[in-house]
Design a protein around this motif. Sequence first.
Motif, PDB file in Angstrom:
ATOM      1  N   THR A   1       5.464  38.345 -40.853  1.00 35.58           N
ATOM      2  CA  THR A   1       5.617  38.468 -42.259  1.00 35.58           C
ATOM      3  C   THR A   1       6.804  39.710 -42.346  1.00 35.58           C
ATOM      4  OG1 THR A   1       3.783  39.945 -42.283  1.00 35.58           O
ATOM      5  CG2 THR A   1       3.440  37.546 -42.772  1.00 35.58           C
ATOM      6  N   GLY A   2       6.988  40.140 -43.382  1.00 37.70           N
ATOM      7  CA  GLY A   2       7.950  40.967 -43.873  1.00 37.70           C
ATOM      8  C   GLY A   2       9.314  40.913 -43.223  1.00 37.70           C
ATOM      9  N   LYS A   3       9.986  41.838 -42.974  1.00 41.41           N
ATOM     10  CA  LYS A   3      11.648  42.033 -42.457  1.00 41.41           C
ATOM     11  C   LYS A   3      11.744  41.232 -41.186  1.00 41.41           C
ATOM     12  CE  LYS A   3      15.831  44.261 -41.965  1.00 41.41           C
ATOM     13  NZ  LYS A   3      16.458  43.211 -41.454  1.00 41.41           N
ATOM     14  N   ALA A   4      10.944  41.092 -40.353  1.00 39.72           N
ATOM     15  CA  ALA A   4      10.999  40.260 -39.104  1.00 39.72           C
ATOM     16  C   ALA A   4      11.004  38.966 -39.405  1.00 39.72           C
ATOM     17  CB  ALA A   4       9.767  40.788 -38.127  1.00 39.72           C
ATOM     18  N   ALA A   5      10.056  38.498 -40.251  1.00 41.38           N
ATOM     19  CA  ALA A   5       9.996  37.002 -40.789  1.00 41.38           C
ATOM     20  C   ALA A   5      11.126  36.611 -41.431  1.00 41.38           C
ATOM     21  CB  ALA A   5       8.847  36.784 -41.561  1.00 41.38           C
ATOM     22  N   LYS A   6      11.895  37.677 -42.316  1.00 42.61           N
ATOM     23  CA  LYS A   6      13.219  37.283 -42.896  1.00 42.61           C
ATOM     24  C   LYS A   6      14.282  37.082 -41.891  1.00 42.61           C
ATOM     25  CE  LYS A   6      16.448  38.803 -46.201  1.00 42.61           C
ATOM     26  NZ  LYS A   6      17.556  38.028 -45.669  1.00 42.61           N
ATOM     27  N   ASP A   7      14.313  37.987 -40.948  1.00 42.68           N
ATOM     28  CA  ASP A   7      15.216  37.883 -39.825  1.00 42.68           C
ATOM     29  C   ASP A   7      15.224  36.623 -39.164  1.00 42.68           C
ATOM     30  OD1 ASP A   7      16.377  40.361 -40.682  1.00 42.68           O
ATOM     31  OD2 ASP A   7      15.305  41.523 -38.896  1.00 42.68           O
ATOM     32  N   ILE A   8      13.945  36.177 -38.737  1.00 43.49           N
ATOM     33  CA  ILE A   8      13.686  34.908 -38.094  1.00 43.49           C
ATOM     34  C   ILE A   8      14.223  33.887 -38.778  1.00 43.49           C
ATOM     35  CG2 ILE A   8      11.862  33.499 -37.012  1.00 43.49           C
ATOM     36  CD1 ILE A   8      10.663  35.940 -36.214  1.00 43.49           C
TER      37      ILE A   8
ATOM     38  N   PRO B   1      18.782  45.776 -30.181  1.00 40.02           N
ATOM     39  CA  PRO B   1      17.600  46.657 -30.137  1.00 40.02           C
ATOM     40  C   PRO B   1      16.208  45.940 -30.564  1.00 40.02           C
ATOM     41  CG  PRO B   1      18.874  47.270 -32.050  1.00 40.02           C
ATOM     42  CD  PRO B   1      19.668  46.036 -31.462  1.00 40.02           C
ATOM     43  N   THR B   2      15.193  46.434 -30.104  1.00 42.35           N
ATOM     44  CA  THR B   2      13.845  46.097 -30.452  1.00 42.35           C
ATOM     45  C   THR B   2      13.729  46.522 -32.101  1.00 42.35           C
ATOM     46  OG1 THR B   2      12.817  48.003 -29.625  1.00 42.35           O
ATOM     47  CG2 THR B   2      12.804  45.931 -27.985  1.00 42.35           C
ATOM     48  N   LYS B   3      12.849  45.795 -32.814  1.00 47.49           N
ATOM     49  CA  LYS B   3      12.396  46.284 -34.087  1.00 47.49           C
ATOM     50  C   LYS B   3      11.099  45.973 -34.415  1.00 47.49           C
ATOM     51  CE  LYS B   3      16.785  44.396 -35.451  1.00 47.49           C
ATOM     52  NZ  LYS B   3      17.696  43.543 -36.337  1.00 47.49           N
ATOM     53  N   PRO B   4      10.328  46.733 -35.175  1.00 43.80           N
ATOM     54  CA  PRO B   4       9.075  46.867 -35.455  1.00 43.80           C
ATOM     55  C   PRO B   4       8.722  45.488 -36.076  1.00 43.80           C
ATOM     56  CG  PRO B   4      10.109  48.244 -36.990  1.00 43.80           C
ATOM     57  CD  PRO B   4      11.237  47.741 -36.215  1.00 43.80           C
ATOM     58  N   LEU B   5       7.565  44.965 -36.089  1.00 47.00           N
ATOM     59  CA  LEU B   5       6.788  43.647 -36.175  1.00 47.00           C
ATOM     60  C   LEU B   5       5.675  43.570 -36.949  1.00 47.00           C
ATOM     61  CD1 LEU B   5       7.201  40.550 -35.643  1.00 47.00           C
ATOM     62  CD2 LEU B   5       6.069  40.644 -33.666  1.00 47.00           C
ATOM     63  N   THR B   6       5.580  43.028 -38.119  1.00 45.65           N
ATOM     64  CA  THR B   6       4.146  42.994 -38.783  1.00 45.65           C
ATOM     65  C   THR B   6       3.667  41.165 -38.561  1.00 45.65           C
ATOM     66  OG1 THR B   6       5.138  44.302 -40.597  1.00 45.65           O
ATOM     67  CG2 THR B   6       3.203  43.157 -41.006  1.00 45.65           C
ATOM     68  N   ALA B   7       2.563  41.402 -38.010  1.00 45.42           N
ATOM     69  CA  ALA B   7       2.055  39.993 -37.736  1.00 45.42           C
ATOM     70  C   ALA B   7       0.502  40.091 -37.652  1.00 45.42           C
ATOM     71  CB  ALA B   7       2.592  39.635 -36.198  1.00 45.42           C
ATOM     72  N   GLU B   8       0.142  38.739 -37.748  1.00 43.75           N
ATOM     73  CA  GLU B   8      -1.401  38.545 -37.562  1.00 43.75           C
ATOM     74  C   GLU B   8      -1.623  37.595 -36.494  1.00 43.75           C
ATOM     75  OE1 GLU B   8      -3.482  37.846 -41.186  1.00 43.75           O
ATOM     76  OE2 GLU B   8      -2.980  39.890 -41.838  1.00 43.75           O
ATOM     77  N   TYR B   9      -2.486  37.513 -35.822  1.00 42.05           N
ATOM     78  CA  TYR B   9      -2.623  36.276 -34.572  1.00 42.05           C
ATOM     79  C   TYR B   9      -4.215  35.857 -34.717  1.00 42.05           C
ATOM     80  CZ  TYR B   9      -4.965  39.785 -31.543  1.00 42.05           C
ATOM     81  OH  TYR B   9      -6.204  40.606 -30.972  1.00 42.05           O
ATOM     82  N   THR B  10      -4.394  34.619 -34.089  1.00 47.75           N
ATOM     83  CA  THR B  10      -5.606  34.073 -34.023  1.00 47.75           C
ATOM     84  C   THR B  10      -5.791  33.581 -32.569  1.00 47.75           C
ATOM     85  OG1 THR B  10      -6.000  33.686 -36.291  1.00 47.75           O
ATOM     86  CG2 THR B  10      -7.426  32.513 -34.769  1.00 47.75           C
ATOM     87  N   ILE B  11      -7.025  33.744 -31.946  1.00 46.10           N
ATOM     88  CA  ILE B  11      -6.998  33.019 -30.565  1.00 46.10           C
ATOM     89  C   ILE B  11      -8.124  32.106 -31.125  1.00 46.10           C
ATOM     90  CG2 ILE B  11      -7.679  33.433 -28.329  1.00 46.10           C
ATOM     91  CD1 ILE B  11      -6.453  35.874 -28.077  1.00 46.10           C
ATOM     92  N   TYR B  12      -7.966  30.738 -30.848  1.00 44.20           N
ATOM     93  CA  TYR B  12      -8.855  29.704 -31.311  1.00 44.20           C
ATOM     94  C   TYR B  12      -8.847  28.626 -30.239  1.00 44.20           C
ATOM     95  CZ  TYR B  12      -4.537  27.342 -32.595  1.00 44.20           C
ATOM     96  OH  TYR B  12      -3.268  26.669 -32.463  1.00 44.20           O
ATOM     97  N   SER B  13      -9.795  27.648 -30.567  1.00 49.12           N
ATOM     98  CA  SER B  13      -9.536  26.331 -29.591  1.00 49.12           C
ATOM     99  C   SER B  13      -9.622  25.164 -30.845  1.00 49.12           C
ATOM    100  CB  SER B  13     -10.974  25.998 -28.880  1.00 49.12           C
ATOM    101  OG  SER B  13     -12.071  26.022 -29.618  1.00 49.12           O
TER     102      SER B  13
END
Length: 125
Positions: A62-69, A29-41
Amino acid sequence: MSIRLLLACASAFAFTTSSAQDKAVYPAPTKPLTAEYTIYSGGIGDEQAPTKDDRKLAIEVTGKAAKDIFDSLYPDVQGVNCSDEKGERLRRKGRIWCAYSPSGGYRCFLGFNLRTGESISGGSC
């Protein structure tokens, strides 16, 4: 009368069988994700504003998703540290990598070149 009973049982069986087949099965199943992103050059550590020809995406999970990964990327990388903090652990496969530190928790980094679709590193120590 037995034919009516047989038809009723067959109809009930067909209805329950078709209902069971209509149910979607999600073994992952899909799970929630806590993340930040940057678009850059430019490059990681020397990010610049994105341009028409150079756009990259860096994602920090970050968070639970990062622990699972992190748990999925075993084993720990030996001999590499990002800090002097005792208990720090790093894991890496290809261009995705995760870090654990007692003070910062779990963090994972991934990235993509948005012009080519190529996977790139999404962070650095």
